[in-house]
Scaffold this motif. Structure first.
Motif, PDB file in Angstrom:
ATOM      1  N   SER A  50      16.770 123.796  13.162  1.00 29.22           N
ATOM      2  CA  SER A  50      15.805 123.893  13.866  1.00 29.22           C
ATOM      3  C   SER A  50      14.411 123.378  13.671  1.00 29.22           C
ATOM      4  O   SER A  50      13.885 122.544  14.256  1.00 29.22           O
ATOM      5  CB  SER A  50      15.627 125.245  14.447  1.00 29.22           C
ATOM      6  N   ASN A  51      14.088 123.324  12.372  1.00 34.31           N
ATOM      7  CA  ASN A  51      13.029 123.035  11.910  1.00 34.31           C
ATOM      8  C   ASN A  51      13.029 121.470  11.739  1.00 34.31           C
ATOM      9  O   ASN A  51      11.936 120.832  12.060  1.00 34.31           O
ATOM     10  CB  ASN A  51      12.720 123.645  10.493  1.00 34.31           C
ATOM     11  N   TYR A  52      14.154 120.823  11.223  1.00 33.19           N
ATOM     12  CA  TYR A  52      14.548 119.344  11.164  1.00 33.19           C
ATOM     13  C   TYR A  52      14.211 118.626  12.564  1.00 33.19           C
ATOM     14  O   TYR A  52      13.577 117.861  12.479  1.00 33.19           O
ATOM     15  CB  TYR A  52      15.650 119.156  10.641  1.00 33.19           C
ATOM     16  N   LEU A  53      14.726 119.319  13.544  1.00 33.45           N
ATOM     17  CA  LEU A  53      14.860 118.696  14.855  1.00 33.45           C
ATOM     18  C   LEU A  53      13.402 118.876  15.461  1.00 33.45           C
ATOM     19  O   LEU A  53      12.720 117.925  16.371  1.00 33.45           O
ATOM     20  CB  LEU A  53      15.706 119.162  15.732  1.00 33.45           C
ATOM     21  N   LYS A  54      12.678 119.839  15.101  1.00 34.03           N
ATOM     22  CA  LYS A  54      11.243 120.025  15.695  1.00 34.03           C
ATOM     23  C   LYS A  54      10.237 118.725  15.222  1.00 34.03           C
ATOM     24  O   LYS A  54       9.573 118.417  16.139  1.00 34.03           O
ATOM     25  CB  LYS A  54      10.730 121.372  15.331  1.00 34.03           C
ATOM     26  N   ILE A  55      10.585 118.384  13.973  1.00 32.49           N
ATOM     27  CA  ILE A  55       9.567 117.447  13.556  1.00 32.49           C
ATOM     28  C   ILE A  55      10.140 116.004  14.074  1.00 32.49           C
ATOM     29  O   ILE A  55       9.326 115.039  13.904  1.00 32.49           O
ATOM     30  CB  ILE A  55       9.584 117.229  11.956  1.00 32.49           C
ATOM     31  N   ARG A  56      11.169 116.128  14.706  1.00 30.05           N
ATOM     32  CA  ARG A  56      11.643 114.714  15.308  1.00 30.05           C
ATOM     33  C   ARG A  56      12.017 114.741  16.764  1.00 30.05           C
ATOM     34  O   ARG A  56      12.282 113.812  17.351  1.00 30.05           O
ATOM     35  CB  ARG A  56      13.211 114.382  14.715  1.00 30.05           C
ATOM     36  N   GLN A  57      11.137 115.480  17.255  1.00 28.42           N
ATOM     37  CA  GLN A  57      11.400 115.696  18.804  1.00 28.42           C
ATOM     38  C   GLN A  57      10.814 114.799  19.878  1.00 28.42           C
ATOM     39  O   GLN A  57      11.219 114.779  20.872  1.00 28.42           O
ATOM     40  CB  GLN A  57      10.689 117.265  19.368  1.00 28.42           C
ATOM     41  N   PHE A  58       9.803 114.052  19.210  1.00 30.14           N
ATOM     42  CA  PHE A  58       9.231 112.977  19.941  1.00 30.14           C
ATOM     43  C   PHE A  58       9.975 111.477  19.561  1.00 30.14           C
ATOM     44  O   PHE A  58       9.325 110.435  20.089  1.00 30.14           O
ATOM     45  CB  PHE A  58       7.532 113.002  19.685  1.00 30.14           C
TER      46      PHE A  58
END
Length: 207
Positions: A50-58
């Protein structure tokens, strides 16, 4: 699925879900400990992803990143010895040392307080205090004729449930935990940040 994987816990990272499949009426010894331990382990995996994807969401290829992450554990490139390091280990590193790190390192996409890791053994101890003797044993093991013998709770619970003979014993979770402990000795916040900053720069420029 239970027959193929020899346990009844499934983790669907893309849904953030842990699924406990039904067990046969005559469940093997140790199945409760194994199931709860695996479920707690997978919850850590979901937090990490979840955290990994949050910092790549854009990122423009975010959909492809999600698909790839569901199939394979994400890594951060060239952090230690010019070799990729699993994001799970990065998560554990910041969970352990976040009091020494600036709170704004992951903003605006992620808070440093999101970088948590809950050891399975400590979580089990809160459920049943009599299991306290397992505390701090996840990376504990020994060698027998140059072959690893795991003293990790999950490995041993799975060995018991599946009635595995000593020569076919599991040691996957012990080896994984030991590798994480060793790598965290060499991880450096500045090196990690230097790998993350290009991600932020690219994302901000595309807004």
């Amino acid at each position: 699925i239970v027959a193929d994987y020899h346990h009844n816990v499934l983790c669907l990272k893309e849904l953030g879900a842990v699924i406990l499949l039904p067990l046969p009426e005559e469940a093997p010894n140790g199945v409760v400990t194994a199931s709860v331990s695996l479920a707690l382990h997978e919850m850590n995996e979901i937090r990490s992803v979840s955290n990994y994807l949050k910092i790549r969401q854009f990122k423009h290829d975010f959909g492809a990143i999600v698909a790839k992450t569901c199939l394979k554990t994400p890594v951060l490139e060239a952090v230690v010895f010019n070799e990729p390091v699993s994001w799970n280990i990065i998560q554990r590193y910041y969970a352990r040392f976040k009091e020494d790190i600036s709170e704004g390192i992951f903003e605006p996409y992620l808070s440093l307080s999101d970088m948590t890791y809950h050891a399975v053994e400590e979580s089990l101890e809160k459920i049943e205090p009599q299991l306290s003797f397992w505390r701090n044993t996840e990376s504990l093991g020994l060698l027998d004729n140059n072959h690893p013998v795991s003293l990790n709770l999950i490995d041993n619970a799975l060995n018991l449930c599946n009635k595995l003979p000593f020569e076919n014993r599991l040691s996957h979770y012990f080896q994984r935990s030991l590798l994480a402990e060793l790598l965290m000795k060499y991880l450096n916040h500045d090196a990690i940040a230097s790998e993350l900053q290009p991600e932020y720069a690219t994302a901000e420029a595309s807004l």
